[in-house]
Design an enzyme around this catalytic site. Structure first.
Site, mmCIF file in Angstrom:
data_model
loop_
_atom_site.group_PDB
_atom_site.id
_atom_site.type_symbol
_atom_site.label_atom_id
_atom_site.label_comp_id
_atom_site.label_asym_id
_atom_site.label_seq_id
_atom_site.Cartn_x
_atom_site.Cartn_y
_atom_site.Cartn_z
ATOM 1 N N CYS A 42 0.819 -1.212 0.000
ATOM 2 C CA CYS A 42 0.000 0.000 0.000
ATOM 3 C C CYS A 42 0.852 1.260 0.000
ATOM 4 O O CYS A 42 0.661 2.159 -0.805
ATOM 5 C CB CYS A 42 -0.938 0.000 1.213
ATOM 6 N N CYS A 47 -1.649 1.731 -2.935
ATOM 7 C CA CYS A 47 -2.633 2.800 -2.758
ATOM 8 C C CYS A 47 -2.043 4.205 -2.681
ATOM 9 O O CYS A 47 -2.531 5.124 -3.329
ATOM 10 C CB CYS A 47 -3.456 2.580 -1.480
ATOM 11 N N LYS A 50 -0.117 5.394 -5.914
ATOM 12 C CA LYS A 50 -1.130 5.411 -6.967
ATOM 13 C C LYS A 50 -2.020 6.644 -6.836
ATOM 14 O O LYS A 50 -2.288 7.346 -7.819
ATOM 15 C CB LYS A 50 -1.987 4.147 -6.890
ATOM 16 N N TYR A 176 -9.604 -3.309 -10.865
ATOM 17 C CA TYR A 176 -9.490 -1.891 -10.525
ATOM 18 C C TYR A 176 -8.084 -1.352 -10.758
ATOM 19 O O TYR A 176 -7.908 -0.183 -11.123
ATOM 20 C CB TYR A 176 -9.963 -1.635 -9.097
ATOM 21 N N GLU A 180 -7.448 1.883 -13.038
ATOM 22 C CA GLU A 180 -6.811 3.059 -12.423
ATOM 23 C C GLU A 180 -5.559 3.477 -13.180
ATOM 24 O O GLU A 180 -5.354 4.670 -13.469
ATOM 25 C CB GLU A 180 -6.473 2.753 -10.963
ATOM 26 N N HIS A 436 -26.520 21.639 0.166
ATOM 27 C CA HIS A 436 -26.745 22.243 -1.145
ATOM 28 C C HIS A 436 -25.820 23.429 -1.374
ATOM 29 O O HIS A 436 -25.593 24.215 -0.457
ATOM 30 C CB HIS A 436 -28.208 22.701 -1.241
ATOM 31 N N GLU A 441 -25.810 15.504 -2.286
ATOM 32 C CA GLU A 441 -27.211 15.620 -1.881
ATOM 33 C C GLU A 441 -28.134 14.779 -2.752
ATOM 34 O O GLU A 441 -29.261 14.469 -2.361
ATOM 35 C CB GLU A 441 -27.660 17.080 -1.896
#
Length: 451
Positions: A42, A47, A50, A176, A180, A436, A441
C-alpha cells in the site's frame, strides 16, 4: 517452554504493522521481520503512490476546465521525473513513520527475509528466533501470464519507477488496478489502450457502474478493447513492443502494463516445515479467527485472499492482536458492507450489494438511479456525467447498496458506508436534509423508482 517472543510477525505491511503495534501495546513481546520495505504494498507500490499519481493526472482536467471560469493559461507542460521524485520523497517519509511506529511501540524490527523453520521457529539472516505465535502477513505480488515475451511487460511494482512516461501504453487487465493505471497514463498524456479478455471490465461491480464508466472513458478517448487477449510480446528494432493478440491482430506500444491478478507472497517462506495448508486458489487457509491448520501460526491480509484492501488488513491485524493479548476487547472482523473506491477517471465509490447481488440473494428490489452533469462542468464544454444509484429492498425499505461514478465518489461513499452499517432505510435517506449545492445531496433527494 519459554519463547523469545510472544508474537513474531512476518511482513511489515499494513496488517502486520497494526497487529505488531497493538500487540506490543497490550504488553506482548513482539518482533517484526521485513525483507523489502516498511509499509508493504500500500505505502510503497500500491494505494499511496497510486493516489498521488491520480492527483497528478487530474490536473489535466482542472486545466481544461479553467477557461470556463475565466482563467487564461499558457500551455502546460508535464514532467514525469518531477512527479516521481516528489512521490519517492513522500514514500521515504512514510517508511520512516512506519519505522517509528514500530520501534516506539517497543517492537523488535528485524530487516531481512524470514523463513519459518518450525511451528514456533523463524530464521532471519541466519539467526533463529522462537515465538509462541507466528503471524504471516506477507501480502501479495503481481503476476503476469506465462506467455512468450512476458519479461518485456511491467506490473504495478515497476510502473512507479519508470524513468520516463511512455508515449504509448497498453494496459492489460479488467480489475481496478488496470482501470486506475489506464486513467493515470492517459491523464498524464500517454496514448492509452485498455485490453481485457472479458466482455466488460470490473467484474463484480454493479452493472450500471461498469457500463457508465465504460461510456465515460470512451468520451475521454481511451481505446477500450474487450474480448481480447495477448498471445505473445516481441521487442522491435526501435525498442517498441509488439503485442500479438490471440485473434491475430497486432498492437504496438512503448510499454505493456499487466494488471491481471496478484498471487500470495509465499516465496521461500518455509511453509513446508509446518502444517499450514493452502486453499484451492493457493492462498493460506484460515478459519474465522485467522488460524491456519498449524495451531501456532496465523495469517492475515492479502495472503489469505479474502478482501484484498488495506483497511481490511488493518481490521484483521487489530482483531488478531486483541484476541491474543486483549480478549475482552476482541471483536470479529465484519466483512459485510465494506465501502471501497476505484480511483479511475472519473472515480467510483461503492458500498453494499450490487443490483445483481441483491437479486441473486432473493431480494425484491427498487432501483433509484440518477445521471447528471456536475455543477462544476456547467461553465465548460465537458459533457461528463455523474452516476448515483441506490439499491433498496422493496419489502423492508432497507438500503442494500449505494454506488457512484463521479468526482469525489470515494469521499462521498465513506459516510454512506456508516449509514448502511447502521441499517438505514430509504425513508431515512429521504428524511435527511441534503447539503446544497453538492453532488452528494443527490443520494438523499432521489425519489422516483427507475425500475
Amino acid at each position: 517452554m519459554a519463547y523469545d517472543f510472544d508474537l513474531f510477525v512476518i511482513g511489515a505491511g499494513s496488517g502486520g504493522v497494526r497487529a505488531a503495534r497493538f500487540a506490543a501495546g497490550f504488553g506482548a513481546k513482539v518482533a517484526v521481520a521485513e525483507s523489502r520495505y516498511l509499509g508493504g504494498t500500500c505505502v510503497n507500490v500500491g494505494c499511496v503512490p497510486k493516489k498521488l499519481l491520480v492527483y497528478g493526472a487530474h490536473v489535466a482536467d482542472e486545466l481544461e476546465q479553467a477557461a470556463g471560469f475565466g482563467w487564461t493559461l499558457e500551455e502546460g507542460h508535464f514532467d514525469w521525473g518531477t512527479l516521481i521524485a516528489n512521490k519517492n520523497r513522500e514514500i521515504e517519509r512514510l517508511n520512516g513513520i512506519y519505522r517509528n511506529l514500530l520501534v516506539n511501540s517497543g517492537v523488535t524490527l528485524l530487516q531481512g527475509h524470514a523463513r519459518i523453520t518450525g511451528a514456533n521457529e523463524v530464521e532471519v539472516e541466519g539467526q533463529r528466533y522462537t515465538a509462541a505465535t507466528i503471524l504471516i502477513a506477507t501480502g501479495g505480488w503481481p503476476q503476469v501470464p506465462d506467455i512468450p515475451g512476458k519479461e518485456l511487460a511491467i506490473t504495478s511494482n515497476e510502473a512507479f519507477y519508470l524513468k520516463a512516461l511512455p508515449r504509448r501504453v497498453l494496459v492489460v487487465g479488467g480489475g481496478y488496478i488496470a482501470v486506475e493505471f489506464a486513467g493515470i497514463f492517459q491523464g498524464l498524456g500517454a496514448d492509452t489502450t485498455l485490453l481485457y479478455r472479458g466482455d466488460l471490465f470490473l467484474r463484480g461491480f454493479d452493472g450500471s457502474v461498469r457500463t457508465h464508466l465504460k461510456e465515460e472513458l470512451e468520451k475521454r478517448g481511451m481505446d477500450l478493447q474487450f474480448n481480447a487477449d495477448i498471445q505473445r510480446i516481441d521487442k522491435l528494432d526501435d525498442g517498441s513492443l509488439k503485442a500479438t493478440l490471440k485473434d491475430g491482430r497486432e498492437l504496438v506500444a512503448d510499454c505493456i502494463f499487466y494488471a491481471t491478478g496478484r498471487r500470495p507472497m509465499l516465496d521461500n517462506l518455509g511453509l513446508e516445515n509446518t502444517g499450514v495448508e493452502l486453499d484451492p486458489r493457493g492462498f493460506i487457509r484460515v478459519d474465522e479467527q485467522f488460524q491456519t491448520t498449524e495451531p501456532s501460526i496465523l495469517a492475515i491480509g492479502d495472503v489469505i485472499g479474502r478482501v484484498q484492501l488495506t483497511p481490511v488488513a488493518l481490521a484483521e491485524g487489530m482483531a488478531v492482536a486483541r484476541r491474543l493479548f486483549k480478549p475482552e476487547q476482541y471483536r470479529p472482523v465484519d466483512y459485510q458492507n465494506i465501502p471501497t473506491a476505484v480511483f479511475s477517471q472519473p472515480p467510483i465509490g461503492t458500498v453494499g450489494l450490487t443490483e445483481e447481488q441483491a437479486l441473486a440473494a432473493g431480494h425484491k428490489v427498487q432501483i433509484f438511479e440518477s445521471r447528471f452533469r456536475a455543477m462544476k462542468l456547467t461553465l465548460t464544454d465537458i459533457q461528463e456525467k455523474t452516476l448515483m444509484k441506490l439499491v433498496v429492498d422493496a419489502e423492508t425499505d432497507k438500503v442494500l447498496g449505494c454506488h457512484m461514478v463521479g468526482p469525489d465518489a470515494g469521499e462521498i461513499i465513506q459516510g454512506l458506508g456508516i449509514a448502511l452499517k447502521a441499517g438505514a432505510t430509504k425513508q431515512q435517506f429521504d428524511e435527511t436534509i441534503g447539503v446544497h449545492p453538492t453532488a452528494a445531496e443527490e443520494f438523499v433527494t432521489m425519489r422516483t423508482v427507475t425500475r
